[in-house]
Design a protein around this motif. Structure first.
Motif, PDB file in Angstrom:
ATOM      1  N   TYR A  61      18.535  64.497  -3.442  1.00 26.79           N
ATOM      2  CA  TYR A  61      17.776  65.059  -4.771  1.00 26.79           C
ATOM      3  C   TYR A  61      17.519  66.117  -4.758  1.00 26.79           C
ATOM      4  O   TYR A  61      16.826  66.931  -5.638  1.00 26.79           O
ATOM      5  CB  TYR A  61      16.103  64.607  -4.199  1.00 26.79           C
ATOM      6  N   ASN A  62      17.446  67.229  -3.726  1.00 24.70           N
ATOM      7  CA  ASN A  62      17.469  68.822  -4.557  1.00 24.70           C
ATOM      8  C   ASN A  62      18.374  69.412  -3.601  1.00 24.70           C
ATOM      9  O   ASN A  62      18.954  68.975  -2.510  1.00 24.70           O
ATOM     10  CB  ASN A  62      16.061  69.717  -4.242  1.00 24.70           C
ATOM     11  N   ILE A  66      17.799  69.549   3.830  1.00 24.61           N
ATOM     12  CA  ILE A  66      16.219  68.868   4.504  1.00 24.61           C
ATOM     13  C   ILE A  66      16.651  68.476   5.739  1.00 24.61           C
ATOM     14  O   ILE A  66      16.882  68.360   6.550  1.00 24.61           O
ATOM     15  CB  ILE A  66      15.322  68.226   3.746  1.00 24.61           C
ATOM     16  N   LEU A  99      16.167  67.788 -11.806  1.00 22.82           N
ATOM     17  CA  LEU A  99      15.872  68.979 -11.261  1.00 22.82           C
ATOM     18  C   LEU A  99      17.534  69.186 -10.486  1.00 22.82           C
ATOM     19  O   LEU A  99      17.695  70.824 -10.105  1.00 22.82           O
ATOM     20  CB  LEU A  99      14.985  68.575 -10.170  1.00 22.82           C
ATOM     21  N   VAL A 416       8.772  59.243   3.500  1.00 26.86           N
ATOM     22  CA  VAL A 416       9.086  58.608   2.006  1.00 26.86           C
ATOM     23  C   VAL A 416      10.369  58.168   2.053  1.00 26.86           C
ATOM     24  O   VAL A 416      11.091  58.934   2.132  1.00 26.86           O
ATOM     25  CB  VAL A 416       8.545  59.832   1.477  1.00 26.86           C
TER      26      VAL A 416
ATOM     27  N   GLU B  26       8.427  69.310   1.541  1.00 25.71           N
ATOM     28  CA  GLU B  26       9.652  69.339   0.547  1.00 25.71           C
ATOM     29  C   GLU B  26      10.182  68.619   0.405  1.00 25.71           C
ATOM     30  O   GLU B  26      10.860  68.379  -1.012  1.00 25.71           O
ATOM     31  CB  GLU B  26      10.689  70.276   1.602  1.00 25.71           C
ATOM     32  N   LYS B  27      10.029  67.341   1.441  1.00 24.97           N
ATOM     33  CA  LYS B  27      11.012  66.236   0.828  1.00 24.97           C
ATOM     34  C   LYS B  27       9.900  64.615  -0.104  1.00 24.97           C
ATOM     35  O   LYS B  27      10.108  64.809  -1.274  1.00 24.97           O
ATOM     36  CB  LYS B  27      10.438  64.922   2.607  1.00 24.97           C
ATOM     37  N   LEU B  28       8.576  65.191  -0.054  1.00 25.03           N
ATOM     38  CA  LEU B  28       8.077  64.914  -1.492  1.00 25.03           C
ATOM     39  C   LEU B  28       8.712  65.516  -2.434  1.00 25.03           C
ATOM     40  O   LEU B  28       8.502  64.278  -3.311  1.00 25.03           O
ATOM     41  CB  LEU B  28       6.617  65.097  -1.250  1.00 25.03           C
ATOM     42  N   GLU B  29       8.282  66.638  -2.690  1.00 24.46           N
ATOM     43  CA  GLU B  29       8.596  67.748  -3.822  1.00 24.46           C
ATOM     44  C   GLU B  29      10.272  67.217  -4.216  1.00 24.46           C
ATOM     45  O   GLU B  29      10.386  67.395  -5.450  1.00 24.46           O
ATOM     46  CB  GLU B  29       9.070  69.007  -3.642  1.00 24.46           C
ATOM     47  N   SER B  30      11.075  66.798  -3.235  1.00 23.89           N
ATOM     48  CA  SER B  30      12.495  66.373  -3.893  1.00 23.89           C
ATOM     49  C   SER B  30      12.592  65.097  -4.697  1.00 23.89           C
ATOM     50  O   SER B  30      12.921  65.081  -5.336  1.00 23.89           O
ATOM     51  CB  SER B  30      13.483  66.810  -2.668  1.00 23.89           C
ATOM     52  N   LEU B  31      11.471  64.373  -4.431  1.00 24.54           N
ATOM     53  CA  LEU B  31      11.666  62.804  -4.408  1.00 24.54           C
ATOM     54  C   LEU B  31      11.128  62.952  -5.546  1.00 24.54           C
ATOM     55  O   LEU B  31      10.627  61.943  -7.065  1.00 24.54           O
ATOM     56  CB  LEU B  31      11.023  61.789  -3.668  1.00 24.54           C
ATOM     57  N   LEU B  33       7.264  64.267  -6.053  1.00 24.79           N
ATOM     58  CA  LEU B  33       6.551  64.334  -6.123  1.00 24.79           C
ATOM     59  C   LEU B  33       5.626  65.498  -5.598  1.00 24.79           C
ATOM     60  O   LEU B  33       5.933  66.367  -4.410  1.00 24.79           O
ATOM     61  CB  LEU B  33       5.471  63.504  -4.900  1.00 24.79           C
TER      62      LEU B  33
END
Lengths: 644, 74
Positions: A61-62, A66, A99, A416, B26-31, B33
Motif C-alpha cells: 500500500y505504501n 511494515i 499514494l 486490518v 501505519e497499517k491503517l494509514e496505508s489502507l 484510513l
C-alpha cells in the motif's frame, strides 16, 4: 536481443499477477485476497527486438516497511534499477492507490501507470481524466482490463514507447507530503456523480457477511467444494487406474514378452514403477478439481471474507480472523500457506499460524484418505474423509490456543484487512492455476516418487529370491513397526514402510504402499494385451468419454456426496491385500497419523526459511507427537468402544 | 469525538484521531484510513469486526483496533 527489466508494482488486489499472466502466458498463482504474491516472481516475454523480463513484486500500500511481504518490494526498489516500473492502479480506488504512485515518482524512477478495472468506473458514477493526469504527473498512462488478452498488444506497445521516452516525473518533487499531493490531484482529475445504486459487491456482502447466515454459507461453500471435488473426480480416477493397469501394464508386458526382456526388469517396471507411480498419478483428477475450486475461492474474493466471518471464533483462541486465510490456503498446499502468513502483522501471530498449518490437510494427503476410506468405508467414504479434514482443523485450532496461551503470549488479535471487490473468476485463469499446481504434483510423481517407489521395490526384493516379508524392507520395517503397534497398524510392515517416504512427500505414501504390497518378483500375474493395439486404444477413448460424462453428471447431480464409488472399494488386488492386514479401525488410525504428520520436505524447508532451525525442530516435534498421540487415542479408544 | 465502534451502520464519519502503536496506525494509514478522511460504516455489530468503506475500498477492522479510532459524524 536486449534484455529489459520491468518491475510490476501496485496495491494488493489490483491485478498485477493477472496482467503478467495475460502478457506472458506464464502460470503464476493468482488470487483475489491480499498477499497472494508474497515472494517476487518472474516471467519473460519477447517483444520486437527485446526480451522483457517481468518481475512481479508483492503488493503493497505504501513504501514503508511494515509487514514482511512488503519488505521484498521496498528492498527491491533500493537495490535494483529496472528500466521501467509498471505501476498498476485499481481505477475504482484512485485516492487510495495513488499514494504509492506519488511515493514512487518521488523516488525519481521511470514509471508507466496502468489503470485496471477501467470498465467498472461507470457503475460507480466515477470518471477519471487520464489526459489531465498525464500532464499533472508527467508520466504516461494507459487504461485496460488486465484479464482480457485484447489489451496485450496495446500494453506491450505502450511499454515499448515508455522505454524509449525514459520519462521520469519531474513534477512531483514538491516538499508536500505524498498524501496531500494525492488529495490535490484526485480533486483535479476525478469526477464523481453520486449514485443511489448499491454495488454488486455490497449486495453480495449483505448476504455473505450477514449476521445470521454468514457461517452457514461458509460451511455450505466448503461442503460443496469437497462434494464436487470427490464426486466429479471419482469416474476419472477410475479411468486412469484402469488405463494404467488394463492398458499400459498389458502393453508393457506385450512389448517385454516379444523382446524377451528379463523378468526382473519386467517386475521393476510393472510392480515397482507402474504400480507406485500409477497409483499416485491416478489421483491427478482429484488434485485438478481441488485446486480449481480453491483458485475459484481465492480469485472471487471470498477468501478475504473468511477472515471477517471467522474472526469471532478465532478471537477467543487468541488468534485473529486473518490467520484463518493461511489455514484455508493450506487445504491446497501447506507451502504457500506458510509463506502467506507473511501478511500477518506480528511475528508471533505468524509463528502460531505457521505451526498449526501443518495440521490442515493438504491436497497431497487426500489420496491416502480416498484409498483407505473407499476400501474400508465404501458407503460413507466422503463423510469419513470430511471427518479427517474437520479433525485436522480442530487440532490446528486447539494447538493455536495452547501456543497462544502458554508460549507466544503477546500474539495480538488485532488486524486490518481489505475485503476486495468480488470478481467473477476467469475460467482460463482458474484452469491455469490448477494446471500449475497439478504440474508440481506430476513432477514429484516423476522424480521423488519414482525414486522412492523404485527404492521400495528394490528393498522389498533384496536379497533376491526371498519373500517380501524377509526382504531388507520387510525386515527393517518389521523391526521398526512395534512402535506403531499401539496405533493398530504396526502389524502391517507395509504400512510402516510407507510412512517414512511420506516425510519426503505425502503423495509417496500411496505409491510406496502399493509397491510394498503388490511387489511380487516370482510370479507376475500381468497379462499381455489381447485384441491388438488399435481396438484397445479405441476402447480406452470410449471409456474416457464415459468417465467424463459420469464426472459431469456427478458434479451437477444430487447434493448427497458419494454417488460414485471408486473401484478401490471392490475387487482390486491392492484393496484385498490391505484388507487382509488391517481393520477399519486400524485404517482410520493410519489416516489420522498421516493427517497430522508434517506434510513434506518442502514444508520443512519453508518453515526453516521463514522462522529458522529452532522453530522447525519445535514444529516437527509437535506434529510427530500429536500424530502419534491422536492415532493412539483413536485406535485404543475405538477398541474400548467396541469398534474393530 | 466518538469512538468508531459506537457509530451505527450506514453512517458517514470523518476520522479525527487514531491512537495506539505506530505499527497498526501505519497499517491503517496505508489502507487509506487516516485523519481527515471520510468513511462510511458498512457493518457494525457486537461480534464481528467493523467493516468500513473508504473511497471504493472495503476495509475490515478488528474489534480492539476500533477502540483506537475517533471520529465525528458527518
Amino acid at each position: 536481443m536486449k534484455k529489459i527489466n520491468i518491475a510490476f508494482i501496485g496495491n494488493p488486489n489490483t491485478g498485477k499477477t493477472t496482467l503478467i499472466n495475460t502478457l506472458s502466458n506464464s502460470k503464476f498463482k493468482i488470487g483475489n485476497w491480499p498477499g497472494v504474491t508474497v515472494a517476487k516472481k518472474e516471467a519473460f516475454v519477447e517483444y520486437k527486438e527485446n526480451i522483457f523480463h517481468l518481475v512481479d513484486l508483492p503488493g503493497l500500500y505504501n513504501l514503508s516497511k511494515i509487514s514482511d511481504d512488503e519488505k521484498i518490494t521496498t528492498e527491491y526498489i533500493e537495490e535494483h534499477e529496472p528500466d521501467l516500473y509498471v505501476n498498476i492502479i485499481d481505477s475504482t480506488n484512485l485516492r487510495t492507490n495513488l499514494l504509492l504512485t506519488i511515493q514512487l515518482l518521488k523516488e525519481g524512477v521511470p514509471v508507466l501507470l496502468v489503470f485496471n478495472f477501467w470498465n467498472d468506473l461507470n457503475g460507480l458514477g466515477k470518471q477519471i481524466d487520464l489526459g489531465k493526469l498525464e500532464k499533472v504527473l508527467g508520466v504516461e498512462c494507459i487504461s485496460l482490463e488486465a484479464n482480457q488478452t485484447e489489451y496485450r498488444e496495446k500494453l506491450l506497445e505502450k511499454i515499448n514507447c515508455s522505454l524509449k521516452n525514459k520519462k521520469r516525473s519531474t513534477k512531483v518533487s514538491s516538499s508536500l507530503p505524498a498524501r496531500a499531493i494525492v488529495d490535490i490531484i484526485v480533486d483535479k482529475v476525478e469526477k464523481k456523480v453520486p449514485t443511489d445504486k448499491v454495488s454488486v459487491t455490497d449486495k453480495i456482502d449483505q448476504v455473505v457477511l450477514n449476521d445470521y447466515v454468514s457461517v452457514p454459507i461458509f460451511f455450505i461453500v466448503f461442503f460443496l467444494l469437497f462434494k464436487i471435488t470427490f464426486d466429479g473426480s471419482a469416474p476419472l480416477i477410475d479411468w486412469i487406474d484402469q488405463f494404467i493397469n488394463g492398458f499400459v501394464a498389458k502393453l508393457i508386458v506385450t512389448i517385454f514378452t516379444s523382446f524377451s526382456v528379463p523378468k526382473v526388469i519386467g517386475s521393476l517396471v510393472i510392480d515397482g514403477f507402474l504400480v507406485g507411480v500409477g497409483t499416485v498419478l491416478s489421483f491427478v483428477p482429484l488434485m485438478m478439481f481441488l485446486y480449481f475450486f480453491i483458485s475459484f475461492l481465492e480469485e472471487s474474493g471470498y477468501i478475504a471474507r473468511v477472515a471477517f466471518i471467522m474472526d469471532k471464533f478465532m478471537r477467543p483462541l487468541g488468534l485473529q480472523g486473518k490467520a484463518f486465510i493461511p489455514l484455508l490456503i493450506g487445504l491446497g498446499c501447506n507451502v504457500p500457506a506458510i509463506y502467506s502468513t507473511r501478511t500477518l502483522e506480528k511475528k508471533n501471530d505468524r509463528k502460531v499460524t505457521a505451526a498449526v498449518t501443518s495440521f490442515v490437510s493438504c491436497g497431497a494427503k487426500l489420496p491416502i484418505y480416498i484409498l483407505f476410506s473407499y476400501i474400508f468405508f465404501p458407503k460413507q467414504a466422503v463423510f469419513v474423509t470430511l471427518s479427517l479434514y474437520l479433525l485436522g482443523m480442530l487440532v490446528a485450532i486447539s494447538w493455536a490456543w495452547i501456543l497462544n496461551r502458554f508460549i507466544y503470549k503477546d500474539a495480538s488479535a488485532q488486524f486490518v484487512i481489505e475485503l476486495p471487490t468480488y470478481r467473477w473468476p476467469s475460467m482460463i485463469v482458474m484452469i491455469k492455476s490448477a494446471f500449475a499446481q497439478v504440474k508440481g504434483f506430476v513432477k514429484r510423481a516423476g522424480t521423488v516418487i519414482t525414486v522412492v517407489v523404485v527404492m521400495i521395490w528394490a528393498l522389498s526384493n533384496l536379497p533376491y529370491g526371498v519373500s517380501p516379508r524377509d526382504s531388507i524392507l520387510g525386515v527393517t520395517s518389521r523391526s521398526v513397526s512395534p512402535i506403531f503397534i499401539p496405533l493398530g497398524w504396526g502389524n502391517s510392515w507395509q504400512a510402516t514402510a510407507s510412512v517414512i517416504p511420506g516425510f519426503l512427500a505425502k503423495e509417496a505414501v500411496v505409491g510406496s504402499l502399493a509397491t510394498a504390497y503388490e511387489t511380487n518378483l516370482t510370479e507376475s500375474t500381468n497379462e499381455a494385451l489381447t485384441d491388438g493395439f488399435i481396438p484397445n486404444v479405441l476402447k480406452q477413448c470410449v471409456l474416457l468419454y464415459e468417465a467424463v460424462i459420469d464426472s459431469i453428471k456427478a458434479v451437477f447431480g444430487g447434493l448427497v456426496p458419494g454417488v460414485f464409488i471408486t473401484d478401490y472399494s471392490e475387487d482390486k488386488k491392492l484393496s484385498q491385500l490391505i484388507k487382509q492386514d488391517m481393520t477399519p479401525l486400524m485404517a482410520y488410525s493410519y489416516m489420522v497419523f498421516n493427517l497430522l504428520l508434517i506434510s513434506c520436505v518442502a514444508v520443512i524447508s519453508a518453515i526453516r526459511q521463514e522462522f529458522g532451525q529452532k522453530f522447525l525442530w519445535f514444529v516437527i516435534l509437535m506434529t510427530v507427537s500429536t500424530a502419534y498421540v491422536f492415532s493412539f487415542i483413536v485406535y485404543q479408544g475405538g477398541l474400548i468402544l467396541g469398534f474393530i | 469525538m466518538k469512538l468508531i465502534e459506537t457509530i451505527p451502520e450506514n453512517f458517514e464519519v470523518q476520522i479525527q484521531k487514531i491512537t495506539g502503536d505506530n505499527f497498526l496506525k501505519e497499517k491503517l494509514e496505508s489502507l487509506g484510513l487516516y485523519k481527515g478522511i471520510k468513511i462510511k460504516i458498512i457493518k457494525n455489530n457486537k461480534v464481528d469486526p467493523l467493516l468500513v468503506k473508504v473511497d471504493n475500498r472495503r476495509v475490515s477492522i478488528s474489534k480492539g483496533l476500533g477502540l483506537k479510532i475517533f471520529v465525528e459524524l458527518l
